[in-house]
Design a protein around this motif. Structure first.
Motif, mmCIF file in Angstrom:
data_model
loop_
_atom_site.group_PDB
_atom_site.id
_atom_site.type_symbol
_atom_site.label_atom_id
_atom_site.label_comp_id
_atom_site.label_asym_id
_atom_site.label_seq_id
_atom_site.Cartn_x
_atom_site.Cartn_y
_atom_site.Cartn_z
ATOM 1 N N VAL A 1 -3.574 -3.739 -4.422
ATOM 2 C CA VAL A 1 -2.488 -3.759 -3.237
ATOM 3 C C VAL A 1 -2.164 -2.494 -3.033
ATOM 4 C CG1 VAL A 1 -0.486 -4.897 -2.674
ATOM 5 C CG2 VAL A 1 -2.353 -6.512 -3.700
ATOM 6 N N VAL A 2 -1.728 -1.709 -4.020
ATOM 7 C CA VAL A 2 -1.024 -0.357 -3.625
ATOM 8 C C VAL A 2 -2.024 0.568 -3.420
ATOM 9 C CG1 VAL A 2 0.971 -1.161 -5.241
ATOM 10 C CG2 VAL A 2 -0.866 0.057 -6.189
ATOM 11 N N GLU A 3 -3.364 0.258 -3.662
ATOM 12 C CA GLU A 3 -4.382 1.149 -3.309
ATOM 13 C C GLU A 3 -4.354 2.496 -4.066
ATOM 14 O OE1 GLU A 3 -3.842 1.759 0.933
ATOM 15 O OE2 GLU A 3 -4.736 -0.125 1.272
ATOM 16 N N ALA A 4 -3.913 2.257 -5.435
ATOM 17 C CA ALA A 4 -4.085 3.486 -6.518
ATOM 18 C C ALA A 4 -4.033 2.712 -7.950
ATOM 19 C CB ALA A 4 -2.611 4.379 -6.028
ATOM 20 N N PRO A 5 -4.472 3.702 -8.900
ATOM 21 C CA PRO A 5 -4.151 3.106 -9.839
ATOM 22 C C PRO A 5 -2.963 3.284 -10.525
ATOM 23 C CG PRO A 5 -5.030 5.569 -10.021
ATOM 24 C CD PRO A 5 -4.879 4.915 -8.492
ATOM 25 N N LEU A 6 -2.292 2.484 -11.597
ATOM 26 C CA LEU A 6 -1.074 2.316 -11.989
ATOM 27 C C LEU A 6 -0.888 3.696 -13.193
ATOM 28 C CD1 LEU A 6 -0.948 -1.261 -13.693
ATOM 29 C CD2 LEU A 6 0.098 -0.347 -11.391
ATOM 30 N N PRO B 1 0.645 -1.054 0.101
ATOM 31 C CA PRO B 1 -0.097 -0.009 -0.016
ATOM 32 C C PRO B 1 0.990 1.184 0.132
ATOM 33 C CG PRO B 1 -0.905 -1.587 1.456
ATOM 34 C CD PRO B 1 0.378 -2.016 1.088
ATOM 35 N N GLY B 2 0.351 2.302 -0.884
ATOM 36 C CA GLY B 2 1.117 3.554 -1.020
ATOM 37 C C GLY B 2 2.080 3.660 -1.868
ATOM 38 N N GLN B 3 2.280 2.657 -2.600
ATOM 39 C CA GLN B 3 3.575 2.553 -3.621
ATOM 40 C C GLN B 3 2.903 3.740 -4.803
ATOM 41 O OE1 GLN B 3 4.504 -1.306 -4.103
ATOM 42 N NE2 GLN B 3 6.425 -0.910 -2.625
ATOM 43 N N ILE B 4 3.779 4.371 -5.502
ATOM 44 C CA ILE B 4 3.304 4.808 -6.737
ATOM 45 C C ILE B 4 4.005 4.087 -7.875
ATOM 46 C CG2 ILE B 4 3.760 6.818 -8.184
ATOM 47 C CD1 ILE B 4 3.902 8.668 -5.771
ATOM 48 N N VAL B 5 3.054 3.499 -8.535
ATOM 49 C CA VAL B 5 3.559 2.402 -9.688
ATOM 50 C C VAL B 5 3.431 2.879 -11.168
ATOM 51 C CG1 VAL B 5 3.401 0.104 -10.418
ATOM 52 C CG2 VAL B 5 3.066 0.745 -8.098
ATOM 53 N N ILE B 6 4.301 2.966 -12.018
ATOM 54 C CA ILE B 6 4.238 3.304 -13.100
ATOM 55 C C ILE B 6 4.323 1.902 -14.078
ATOM 56 C CG2 ILE B 6 6.695 3.551 -13.801
ATOM 57 C CD1 ILE B 6 5.792 6.102 -15.615
ATOM 58 N N GLU B 7 3.776 2.093 -15.006
ATOM 59 C CA GLU B 7 3.804 0.794 -16.122
ATOM 60 C C GLU B 7 4.011 1.154 -17.492
ATOM 61 O OE1 GLU B 7 0.249 -2.297 -16.786
ATOM 62 O OE2 GLU B 7 -0.290 -0.241 -17.156
ATOM 63 N N TYR B 8 5.078 0.337 -17.985
ATOM 64 C CA TYR B 8 5.831 0.327 -19.226
ATOM 65 C C TYR B 8 5.499 -1.081 -20.150
ATOM 66 C CZ TYR B 8 8.555 4.406 -17.556
ATOM 67 O OH TYR B 8 8.879 5.541 -17.347
ATOM 68 N N GLY B 9 5.558 -0.995 -21.283
ATOM 69 C CA GLY B 9 5.235 -2.158 -22.112
ATOM 70 C C GLY B 9 3.717 -2.439 -22.248
ATOM 71 N N TYR B 10 2.696 -1.664 -21.780
ATOM 72 C CA TYR B 10 1.316 -2.369 -21.846
ATOM 73 C C TYR B 10 0.821 -2.597 -23.229
ATOM 74 C CZ TYR B 10 -3.692 -2.350 -21.664
ATOM 75 O OH TYR B 10 -5.149 -2.756 -21.577
#
Length: 144
Positions: A52-57, A28-37
């Motif tokens: 799990v991280v409680e936020a959108p990618l 929870p609380g992590q900022i997650v960026i997504e590459y290769g979608y």
């Protein structure tokens, strides 16, 4: 007072992907960026990570610093070391890359030596893989 039929179901808790996602280090609380979608990614993996991280990618247009980079990478996507270097530039100190590659039986599966060579080039260490549907996830961290 609850609203009728609008209770959000916790996908993470009901999914067999929840434990492997947490094992990779998502929290929870992590900022997650997504590459290769692309259209072949596993949407349930994405949903569980968001739960799990409680936020959108965040997508590739995000210009802030992140805790985790999710990199969907397939054989034929180019140079893995180059993509890892690019991913490292957006990551907070102590963050990690969640490298997601196709699992067994797919024609675009990435050979283990390709990941190892790219990690060596980028001074990263890869954890053992965890199964995430048709994908395999590995946690990549900087060497200490």
């Amino acid at each position: 007072m609850g609203s009728k039929g609008t209770e959000e179901v916790d996908v993470a808790e009901g999914s067999p992907l929840a434990a492997p996602v947490r094992k990779l280090g998502f929290a929870p609380g992590q900022i997650v960026i997504e590459y290769g979608y692309d259209d072949d990614v596993d949407e349930e993996v994405r949903e569980v990570v968001e739960q799990v991280v409680e936020a959108p990618l965040e997508d590739e247009d995000y210009d802030g610093v992140v805790d985790v980079v999710v990199l969907w990478w397939r054989e034929g996507d180019g140079d893995l070391a180059d993509d890892l270097v690019d991913a490292l530039t957006t990551m907070e100190e102590g963050g990690f890359i969640a490298l997601l590659t196709p699992g067994a039986g797919r024609g675009d599966r990435v050979q283990a030596h390709v990941v190892q060579e790219a990690c060596t080039t980028c001074s990263l260490t890869a954890s053992g893989g965890v199964a995430l549907g048709e994908w395999v996830g590995q946690r990549l961290v900087g060497r200490r």
